[in-house]
Design a protein around this motif. Structure first.
Motif, PDB file in Angstrom:
ATOM      1  N   PHE A 114       0.816  -1.220   0.000  1.00  0.00           N
ATOM      2  CA  PHE A 114       0.000   0.000   0.000  1.00  0.00           C
ATOM      3  C   PHE A 114       0.847   1.267   0.000  1.00  0.00           C
ATOM      4  O   PHE A 114       0.379   2.313  -0.443  1.00  0.00           O
ATOM      5  CB  PHE A 114      -1.025   0.000   1.136  1.00  0.00           C
ATOM      6  CG  PHE A 114      -0.465  -0.032   2.520  1.00  0.00           C
ATOM      7  CD1 PHE A 114      -0.031   1.129   3.127  1.00  0.00           C
ATOM      8  CD2 PHE A 114      -0.426  -1.220   3.221  1.00  0.00           C
ATOM      9  CE1 PHE A 114       0.461   1.099   4.417  1.00  0.00           C
ATOM     10  CE2 PHE A 114       0.065  -1.256   4.509  1.00  0.00           C
ATOM     11  CZ  PHE A 114       0.513  -0.100   5.102  1.00  0.00           C
ATOM     12  N   GLU A 157       3.588   1.459  -1.835  1.00  0.00           N
ATOM     13  CA  GLU A 157       3.858   1.590  -3.266  1.00  0.00           C
ATOM     14  C   GLU A 157       2.603   2.057  -3.993  1.00  0.00           C
ATOM     15  O   GLU A 157       2.670   2.860  -4.908  1.00  0.00           O
ATOM     16  CB  GLU A 157       4.342   0.257  -3.822  1.00  0.00           C
ATOM     17  CG  GLU A 157       5.242   0.450  -5.015  1.00  0.00           C
ATOM     18  CD  GLU A 157       5.631  -0.853  -5.665  1.00  0.00           C
ATOM     19  OE1 GLU A 157       5.321  -1.912  -5.097  1.00  0.00           O
ATOM     20  OE2 GLU A 157       6.224  -0.793  -6.730  1.00  0.00           O
ATOM     21  N   ALA A 158       1.454   1.542  -3.542  1.00  0.00           N
ATOM     22  CA  ALA A 158       0.199   1.968  -4.159  1.00  0.00           C
ATOM     23  C   ALA A 158      -0.024   3.450  -3.931  1.00  0.00           C
ATOM     24  O   ALA A 158      -0.497   4.162  -4.824  1.00  0.00           O
ATOM     25  CB  ALA A 158      -0.963   1.157  -3.595  1.00  0.00           C
ATOM     26  N   ARG A 170       2.307   5.626  -3.581  1.00  0.00           N
ATOM     27  CA  ARG A 170       3.234   6.299  -4.481  1.00  0.00           C
ATOM     28  C   ARG A 170       2.669   6.278  -5.905  1.00  0.00           C
ATOM     29  O   ARG A 170       2.796   7.243  -6.645  1.00  0.00           O
ATOM     30  CB  ARG A 170       4.602   5.598  -4.426  1.00  0.00           C
ATOM     31  CG  ARG A 170       5.741   6.494  -4.791  1.00  0.00           C
ATOM     32  CD  ARG A 170       7.078   5.854  -4.474  1.00  0.00           C
ATOM     33  NE  ARG A 170       7.362   5.848  -3.049  1.00  0.00           N
ATOM     34  CZ  ARG A 170       7.848   4.793  -2.401  1.00  0.00           C
ATOM     35  NH1 ARG A 170       8.133   3.695  -3.028  1.00  0.00           N
ATOM     36  NH2 ARG A 170       8.074   4.879  -1.110  1.00  0.00           N
ATOM     37  N   ALA A 171       2.009   5.193  -6.243  1.00  0.00           N
ATOM     38  CA  ALA A 171       1.446   5.079  -7.589  1.00  0.00           C
ATOM     39  C   ALA A 171       0.266   6.017  -7.787  1.00  0.00           C
ATOM     40  O   ALA A 171      -0.095   6.328  -8.912  1.00  0.00           O
ATOM     41  CB  ALA A 171       1.012   3.641  -7.859  1.00  0.00           C
ATOM     42  N   THR A 172      -0.375   6.454  -6.689  1.00  0.00           N
ATOM     43  CA  THR A 172      -1.442   7.435  -6.869  1.00  0.00           C
ATOM     44  C   THR A 172      -0.896   8.843  -6.722  1.00  0.00           C
ATOM     45  O   THR A 172      -1.663   9.799  -6.655  1.00  0.00           O
ATOM     46  CB  THR A 172      -2.577   7.229  -5.846  1.00  0.00           C
ATOM     47  OG1 THR A 172      -2.014   7.269  -4.541  1.00  0.00           O
ATOM     48  CG2 THR A 172      -3.300   5.931  -6.069  1.00  0.00           C
ATOM     49  N   GLY A 173       0.426   8.958  -6.658  1.00  0.00           N
ATOM     50  CA  GLY A 173       1.024  10.284  -6.711  1.00  0.00           C
ATOM     51  C   GLY A 173       1.270  10.932  -5.368  1.00  0.00           C
ATOM     52  O   GLY A 173       1.445  12.135  -5.292  1.00  0.00           O
ATOM     53  N   ALA A 174       1.254  10.160  -4.281  1.00  0.00           N
ATOM     54  CA  ALA A 174       1.532  10.750  -2.977  1.00  0.00           C
ATOM     55  C   ALA A 174       3.013  11.061  -2.856  1.00  0.00           C
ATOM     56  O   ALA A 174       3.844  10.290  -3.302  1.00  0.00           O
ATOM     57  CB  ALA A 174       1.096   9.802  -1.870  1.00  0.00           C
ATOM     58  N   SER A 175       3.327  12.219  -2.255  1.00  0.00           N
ATOM     59  CA  SER A 175       4.733  12.586  -2.088  1.00  0.00           C
ATOM     60  C   SER A 175       5.309  11.855  -0.884  1.00  0.00           C
ATOM     61  O   SER A 175       4.573  11.276  -0.090  1.00  0.00           O
ATOM     62  CB  SER A 175       4.838  14.093  -1.868  1.00  0.00           C
ATOM     63  OG  SER A 175       4.125  14.437  -0.696  1.00  0.00           O
ATOM     64  N   ARG A 199       3.955  13.020   2.423  1.00  0.00           N
ATOM     65  CA  ARG A 199       2.579  12.610   2.595  1.00  0.00           C
ATOM     66  C   ARG A 199       2.490  11.124   2.970  1.00  0.00           C
ATOM     67  O   ARG A 199       1.672  10.728   3.800  1.00  0.00           O
ATOM     68  CB  ARG A 199       1.836  12.847   1.280  1.00  0.00           C
ATOM     69  CG  ARG A 199       0.368  12.764   1.467  1.00  0.00           C
ATOM     70  CD  ARG A 199      -0.362  13.036   0.174  1.00  0.00           C
ATOM     71  NE  ARG A 199      -1.749  13.202   0.518  1.00  0.00           N
ATOM     72  CZ  ARG A 199      -2.280  14.348   0.852  1.00  0.00           C
ATOM     73  NH1 ARG A 199      -1.534  15.432   0.850  1.00  0.00           N
ATOM     74  NH2 ARG A 199      -3.545  14.429   1.183  1.00  0.00           N
TER      75      ARG A 199
END
Lengths: 299, 350
Positions: free
Chosen positions: A193, A195-196, A198-203, A206
């Motif tokens: 999660f 990585e997920a 990160r894949a939705t663009g979280a810095s 964050r």
């Protein structure tokens, strides 16, 4: 699909729950309230804390008033329900006042150490690599000493006194908390999660403040709550050795120390401070167990 | 225009618009103190809006890594080469800060294991709301409304209630739907799906696949599917690329590749898969094991396991050449050079 909809808490109609945003902590409290042992421990602790806070109003006598006449009276003496100590001071009042210092010495170092150690551990765990190496090896140096010995050594070096005792306890508790925080963070960091996210663009920031902290804070708090009892015991030990609180202040450890000489004459009196230390630390331990199971979302 | 292009021979109307995804000679190496592995060795493809590409291959063939390179979601030890451009943006040269703005909104990803890919301590609703707010900066109530729409879009029954459910309170299929909703939350133009149905049981698999295909058509996303399941590939893909040892070894339209495979590996793959009308026949497995990526030989990576291998196969890696109209294969058999035809088999030569 429809059968899944039916089995999933079927009785509650859709519209009722729509507006209700159920928080994690509400669920934790709901589970805690169903655990009688934890609730009893919490009640005892609450009582001890309240008694300590309102000591001046509750204590029947002045805890510092000595009397050569009524030394080491057994429990049950009228006016001194738990007897008196070797200087004729009221045991009950001293235990009540002693709770203030003992709890203070139990809580403060753990709270401060949780902040410092938790921050260090999360940074080390999330950053990994060289930063992890630097922080964790530094912490290992402290880890090399047994905790009691380290506390004694530090407060011995700094000199007796409450503040020095606090500092030494904080230094003792930072390494284990940082270690726990680091290992939990490392575990969480490699989860899908993160990585997920990160894949939705979280810095990075964050991810740490949102996903890592919220998954890590439970285990750290639980571990820290189990340290409170250790802290009370070590603080008592420091007072016992004459390194923490100094006489005539009332502190359970210090009382245990001074009453030790009278243990053959008035064993019950001498044991009472120990009973208080035991009860408090036991309750903290059991409560932290209860917290752990209550905070496990998957439980 | 090289032969490496997937759509070199695709229809004229699609060729007029610029491709949404353009991958040129992508290579990925994992380098650390004690290892140096080339996982992807020169992959090129193009993908237009609304197209579905399926990357097929066995474990370790580089399909997941290829897909993750599209949003640079790889560990720090990865060294990327070649170029990846999505919607005209250079992904490989992009600074990390900009990367996080395109992740989720331009390119989004569905993970294989929905249980671990959703944060266990937040409700489904909270996770979608956070993502929407992070990218679109709207108010909490707007984001929540959007989350509700999304759950309805992915056909989660009684969506309003499921918004407040934690991941562990949902069944596997619902969890994967929630994961899809999360991936779609910021209207991505490219959707990456990493074996999205592998963790689900067979009946739920087909539901989720149908849903994905429907959503993909409805929203017109370019989609890349990674799978080792040929059935999944048939179900959703327009085009298929078969990967072996970090290279495309056969590409083409899904029907062509699966019905008339050209590369010996694809042929073997089809022979070793259960499909209709096979009762009573024995499956033919491909002999041997996938190659060790740490020590790839100079020749064709599949040659050691290939029944049709001849001595020239071991000398150089063949190019991806057109084996049939719209279909390419990386096999010396279809190359212009006649060395293969001229050479005898191994048995004859030895």
């Amino acid at each position: 699909m429809s059968d899944q909809a039916a089995t999933f808490s079927g009785a509650i109609p859709d519209t009722v729950k729509t507006e209700r945003s159920r928080s994690f902590w509400q669920a934790v409290f709901r589970r805690l309230s169903r655990d009688p042992l934890t609730m009893i421990c919490a009640a005892i602790l609450l009582a001890i804390v309240l008694i300590a806070i309102f000591a001046p109003w509750i204590a029947p006598n002045d805890p510092y008033k000595t009397s050569m006449v009524r030394r080491l009276k057994p429990p049950g003496t009228p006016g001194y329900w738990l007897g008196t100590d070797e200087l004729g001071r009221d045991m009950l009042s001293r235990l009540i006042y002693g709770g203030r210092l003992s709890l203070f010495m139990g809580f403060t170092p753990v709270v401060v150490a949780t902040f410092i150690g938790g921050t260090l551990g999360v940074i080390a765990g999330y950053a990994g690599g060289r930063i992890n190496m630097a922080i964790m090896r530094l912490i290992d140096v402290f880890y090399a000493f047994p905790s009691v010995l380290l506390a004694v050594a530090i407060s011995g070096a700094l000199g007796a006194g409450i503040v020095n005792g606090l500092v030494s306890l904080i230094l003792v508790f930072i390494p284990p908390i940082a270690r726990v925080a680091e290992s939990v963070t490392t575990q969480v960091r490699t989860q899908d999660f993160i990585e997920a996210a990160r894949a939705t663009g979280a810095s990075g920031a964050r991810i740490v403040t949102g996903h890592v902290l919220s998954n890590v804070v439970g285990p750290i708090l639980i571990y820290a709550s189990s340290l409170i009892s250790v802290s009370i015991v070590i603080a008592s030990g420091l007072s016992f050795l004459g390194l923490g609180v100094s006489p005539p202040l009332a502190d359970w450890g210090l009382m245990l120390n001074t009453l030790r000489q009278s243990i053959y004459i008035a064993p019950v009196n001498a044991v009472l401070p120990g009973v208080m230390i035991f009860t408090t630390s036991m309750c903290f331990n059991l409560m932290s167990d209860g917290l752990r199971s209550a905070m496990d979302v998957k439980g | 225009m090289t032969n490496d292009q997937l759509h070199g021979a695709s229809s004229g109307d699609a060729a007029t618009s610029a491709p949404l995804v353009d991958v040129r000679d992508l290579s990925v190496r994992f380098v650390s103190r004690d290892m140096d592995v080339s996982v992807v060795n020169g992959v090129s493809f193009e993908l237009r809006e609304g197209e579905v590409l399926c990357l097929l291959g066995e474990s370790g063939s580089g399909k997941s890594v290829t897909m993750r390179s599209l949003m640079r979601l790889l560990p720090h030890t990865a060294q990327l080469g070649g170029s990846v451009s999505i919607g005209g943006l250079d992904i490989l040269g992009m600074p990390a800060r900009q990367l996080s703005t395109i992740r989720g909104s331009l390119v989004s990803m569905i993970f294989q294991e929905p249980m671990t890919a959703l944060d266990p301590v937040f409700t489904i609703g909270q996770q979608i709301v956070e993502t929407v707010r992070c990218h679109e900066g709207c108010s909490r109530s707007d984001a929540r409304r959007r989350a509700l729409e999304l759950l309805e879009l992915v056909q989660i029954p009684s969506a309003a209630r499921r918004l407040d459910a934690y991941p562990h309170e949902l069944s596997g299929g619902l969890r994967q739907r929630a994961m899809i909703a999360l991936a779609l939350s910021c209207r991505p133009r490219v959707l990456l799906a990493d074996e999205p149905t592998t963790a689900l049981d067979a009946t739920v698999q087909i539901q989720v696949l149908l849903l994905l295909r429907e959503l993909q058509r409805e929203l017109g996303m370019a989609t890349i599917f990674v799978t080792h399941d040929l059935g999944v590939a048939c179900e959703v893909a327009d085009h298929v690329a078969v990967m072996y040892a970090g290279r495309f070894i056969e590409t083409g339209a899904v029907g062509d590749v699966l019905n008339r495979p050209h590369h010996p590996y694809t042929v073997g793959l089809m022979r070793s898969t259960v499909h209709g009308g096979q009762r009573g026949t024995t499956l033919e497995p491909i002999p041997g094991a996938p190659p060790d990526l740490r020590s790839l030989s100079t020749g064709c990576a599949f040659a050691p396991r290939c029944g049709e291998a001849r001595p020239p196969c071991l000398t150089a890696m063949p190019e991806l050449v057109e084996a049939a109209p719209g279909q390419t294969a990386r096999c010396i058999k279809y190359g212009a050079a006649t060395t293969y035809a001229a050479a005898g088999t191994f048995q004859a030569a030895v």
